[in-house]
Design an enzyme around this catalytic site. Structure first.
Site, short mmCIF file in Angstrom:
data_model
loop_
_atom_site.label_atom_id
_atom_site.label_comp_id
_atom_site.label_asym_id
_atom_site.label_seq_id
_atom_site.Cartn_x
_atom_site.Cartn_y
_atom_site.Cartn_z
N ASN A 168 85.20 -82.74 9.62
CA ASN A 168 84.41 -83.15 10.63
C ASN A 168 83.56 -81.99 10.68
O ASN A 168 83.62 -80.50 9.83
CB ASN A 168 84.98 -82.72 11.78
N GLY A 169 82.17 -82.44 10.63
CA GLY A 169 80.79 -81.27 11.04
C GLY A 169 79.74 -81.86 9.16
O GLY A 169 79.97 -83.72 9.14
N HIS A 183 48.05 -92.90 35.60
CA HIS A 183 47.79 -92.03 34.88
C HIS A 183 47.75 -92.98 33.94
O HIS A 183 48.04 -92.56 32.62
CB HIS A 183 47.95 -90.87 34.80
N GLU A 197 72.42 -95.47 26.92
CA GLU A 197 72.88 -95.05 26.73
C GLU A 197 74.75 -95.59 26.98
O GLU A 197 75.27 -96.43 25.61
CB GLU A 197 73.27 -93.59 26.54
N TRP A 256 82.28 -90.17 12.79
CA TRP A 256 80.60 -90.75 13.42
C TRP A 256 79.91 -90.81 11.98
O TRP A 256 79.43 -89.24 11.67
CB TRP A 256 80.64 -90.37 14.83
N LYS A 285 71.77 -92.81 31.88
CA LYS A 285 73.15 -93.49 32.01
C LYS A 285 72.56 -95.07 32.16
O LYS A 285 73.77 -95.33 30.93
CB LYS A 285 73.57 -92.80 33.24
N CYS A 328 83.16 -86.24 14.59
CA CYS A 328 84.32 -86.92 14.26
C CYS A 328 85.47 -86.40 14.33
O CYS A 328 85.23 -84.89 15.16
CB CYS A 328 84.14 -86.80 12.27
N LYS A 388 81.15 -88.25 21.58
CA LYS A 388 81.15 -87.71 22.99
C LYS A 388 80.37 -86.13 22.10
O LYS A 388 79.53 -85.59 23.79
CB LYS A 388 82.49 -87.48 22.79
N ARG A 403 85.18 -89.15 19.77
CA ARG A 403 84.56 -88.03 19.09
C ARG A 403 83.63 -89.11 18.16
O ARG A 403 82.79 -88.84 17.38
CB ARG A 403 84.96 -86.99 18.21
N GLU A 457 67.93 -88.50 34.65
CA GLU A 457 69.76 -88.27 34.61
C GLU A 457 69.13 -89.60 34.90
O GLU A 457 71.08 -90.72 33.70
CB GLU A 457 70.34 -87.33 35.33
#
Ligand code: AGP
Length: 606
Positions: free
Chosen positions: A99-100, A502, A486, A75, A483, A2, A601, A27, A479
């Site tokens: 935040n945490g 396979h 997300e 978040w 991308k 957050c 982020k 964030r 990668e």
């Protein structure tokens, strides 16, 4: 993760808090709120949704006004995004933003309930607010210190006490927090961009340090209530760097900043045409000490580690193991004091990566951090440190940070290969020269956005797609797949091209898009064979390959052409179309490119 902010000073506090929060929405952005001393009383406004929803709610109900307060953008970790779960949270006389993660919140909550306390929300944060209130004896500092001794987990807190008008307290453990200072005003924030509009001068709050902000300035205390003097820092970013600069999204801006980011990152680390990492504590002698290298990271940073693995093993013949940080931590890794553990992180605050680095140090390994965020936890705790100089990366989807992470891995690989005499100086100089040319190649590729826009338009109706490749191309396909997932929310999977037959090839249905990365000359024919296998089963194939190759109809439907550069440095070029394809697919789907759903982020929780 957050974002928290706080302000004390002559400006209209609500405006400052909302402006600062807007720079921290990357964030977390599923709810937001503020608490302001308004005519001596703490007034709270909070809402599910984005900052604009909070703004609208305040316009329609009541907008607090004053000169001191705290704010939060969330978040969600404990409790779904909702008005009641949004911060700030209050006890009777204490209001906080957090935040945490509070790991022992359940035990503390049970105790408080047994003492007759009632809870409104499902959050762990409210437990801290109620605990502060429970112990509050009229002395904020004593109360904060007492609560810190009982709470386990990570926290960055902004705290206001109703009987201490226009005073803001801040305290942190693990989660980042800075204290900004301007002309007769002071700030707290989770990250530098929040305060750049007002000041570049700030203090880094260390673990278990407390700050008190009032109209006379800022004081700092340790957990024994001893006042401490701290060193002031000055941000080397400016407002523009943290703004969009005319681009529609931060992500597009950051994709186009990649050539500059590479130059800024590698140029100071090249002397006389050879890698020189001495300023980071890395010398050829130091590099020769290691038997084995581990690379530990998450997400895109881990993908950068994969590129590094291929290059280091190919050139230096030193074994490299790449681990997802959240796996490394719990698999009892066979790390010894003869090993080097490289931790790659843009934010330098990713909880899994930080914990993995601490485990590596406990096991006796030497640690090297490759980090973009200056002064971050991973940066400060590593034995050796290479900062990348990409500037602030605001978009949740990492692009320029990834690019400079692989650029640093190349420099490291070249220096290591030279140090162990696997290559000579001439070859090392040639390879370093290739790396120095990549910004020019990328500039060229960035001129051709139309092809990626066309490719994106062919993907938006897909339910699922594959990214395939071999060797370095396989690392890149990982990668590219992340991308796309997300930010477009379309499912995709990266797969080793040679492994498809396979089992996974059964997924190929008529018209299913397959993005085939085929840049490695030594593996090209084999990759083309694999592409033909999926094409023959109905796939719609998009090849990312050198421009001088024209695929037959039975190979690919479309090609994104790349310049003909050396295989080993190709990832720096080939990743760019993959980034742009993901970006334009997201734009075409009407998604919030910079703040995709469910993400943040930097993930500072496990
Ligand atoms: C990248 O596009 C993602 N946003 C995510 O995978 C990110 O790379 C990962 O969370 C690691 O973050 P860090 O580099 O800040 O440690």
């Amino acid at each position: 993760m957050c974002g928290i902010v706080g302000y004390v000073g002559p400006r209209e506090c609500t405006d400052v808090l909302m402006s600062a929060l807007s720079k921290l929405e990357y964030r977390g952005y599923d709810s937001a709120g503020i608490a302001v001393f308004d005519n001596g009383e703490i007034k709270v406004a909070k809402s599910k949704g984005r900052l604009k929803d909070l703004e609208e709610k305040m316009e329609n109900t009541y907008k607090p006004s004053g000169h001191a307060g705290i704010g939060h953008t969330r978040w969600a970790t404990h409790g779904e995004p909702s008005d009641i779960n949004s911060h700030p949270h209050s006890g009777k006389r204490v209001t906080i933003v957090h935040n945490g993660i509070i790991e022992n919140y359940k035990k503390l909550k049970d105790f408080l309930v047994s003492q007759g306390r009632e809870f409104q929300s499902e959050t762990d944060t409210e437990v801290v607010a109620q605990l502060l209130d429970y112990y509050y004896d009229g002395n904020p500092l004593d109360t904060i210190i007492k609560v810190m001794s009982e709470v386990r987990g990570s926290f960055a807190l902004g705290i206001v006490f109703s009987d201490f008008r226009d005073v803001v307290y801040a305290v942190r453990r693990e989660s980042p927090l800075i204290v900004g200072v301007g002309e007769n005003e002071s700030f707290i924030a989770s990250d530098v961009p929040a305060i750049l509009k007002y000041t570049k001068d700030y203090y880094l709050l260390e673990h278990d340090e407390i700050a008190r902000l009032d109209m006379d300035g800022v004081k700092f205390y340790d957990k024994h209530k001893k006042e401490i003097i701290k060193e002031i820092k000055t941000a080397d970013w400016d407002m523009d760097a943290a703004e969009k600069g005319g681009y529609e999204h931060f992500m597009l801006k950051e994709i186009y900043e990649q050539p500059t980011a590479i130059k800024t990152t590698i140029s100071p680390r090249i002397t006389d045409g050879l890698p020189n990492l001495e300023e980071c504590g890395i010398t050829p002698e130091k590099l020769r000490e290691f038997n084995q290298i581990y690379v530990v990271a998450c997400g895109t940073a881990m993908h950068a580690g994969l590129v590094g693995k291929y290059v280091i093993e190919k050139l230096a013949r030193v074994p490299v193991t790449v681990d997802i940080a959240s796996e490394f931590r719990y698999r009892e890794p066979l790390v010894s004091d003869r090993d080097l553990v490289i931790v790659i992180s843009q934010s330098g605050e990713t909880a899994d990566s930080l914990a993995a680095m601490r485990l590596a140090k406990e096991l006796g390994a030497q640690t090297l951090a490759i980090v973009n965020a200056k002064g971050s936890s991973i940066a400060r705790e590593a034995d050796m440190l290479i900062y990348t100089h990409a500037g602030p990366e605001i978009a949740v989807a990492s692009t320029k940070a990834y690019m400079v992470q692989i650029a640093v891995m190349y420099l490291l690989a070249f220096e290591l290969a030279l140090a162990v005499d696997a290559i000579d100086e001439t070859e090392c100089r040639r390879l370093t020269g290739l790396l120095q040319k990549t910004p020019d190649y990328i500039e060229e590729i960035l001129k051709n956005k139309e092809d990626t826009q066309y490719i994106a338009s062919s993907l938006i109706t897909a339910d699922s797609l594959l990214y395939i490749g071999r060797g370095l191309d396989y690392a890149l396909s990982m990668e590219g797949s992340l991308k796309l997932k997300e930010i477009s929310y379309i499912h995709s999977e990266s797969y080793a091209a040679g492994e498809l037959k396979h089992g996974t090839i059964s997924l190929i249905s008529d018209g299913m898009p397959v993005i085939a990365v085929a840049t490695q000359k030594a593996l090209f024919e084999k990759t083309v064979s694999n592409i033909k296998e999926v094409k023959a089963r109905g796939a719609k194939v998009i090849m990312v390959c050198r421009d001088d190759y024209t695929p037959e109809k039975d190979v690919a439907d479309y090609k994104f052409g790349l310049p003909d550069i050396d295989d080993i440095i190709m990832p720096m070029a080939a990743v760019v179309p993959l980034q742009l394809i993901a970006y334009y697919t997201s734009v075409l789907k009407g998604n919030d490119v910079d703040k995709p759903r469910n993400l943040a982020k930097s993930v500072t929780v496990e």
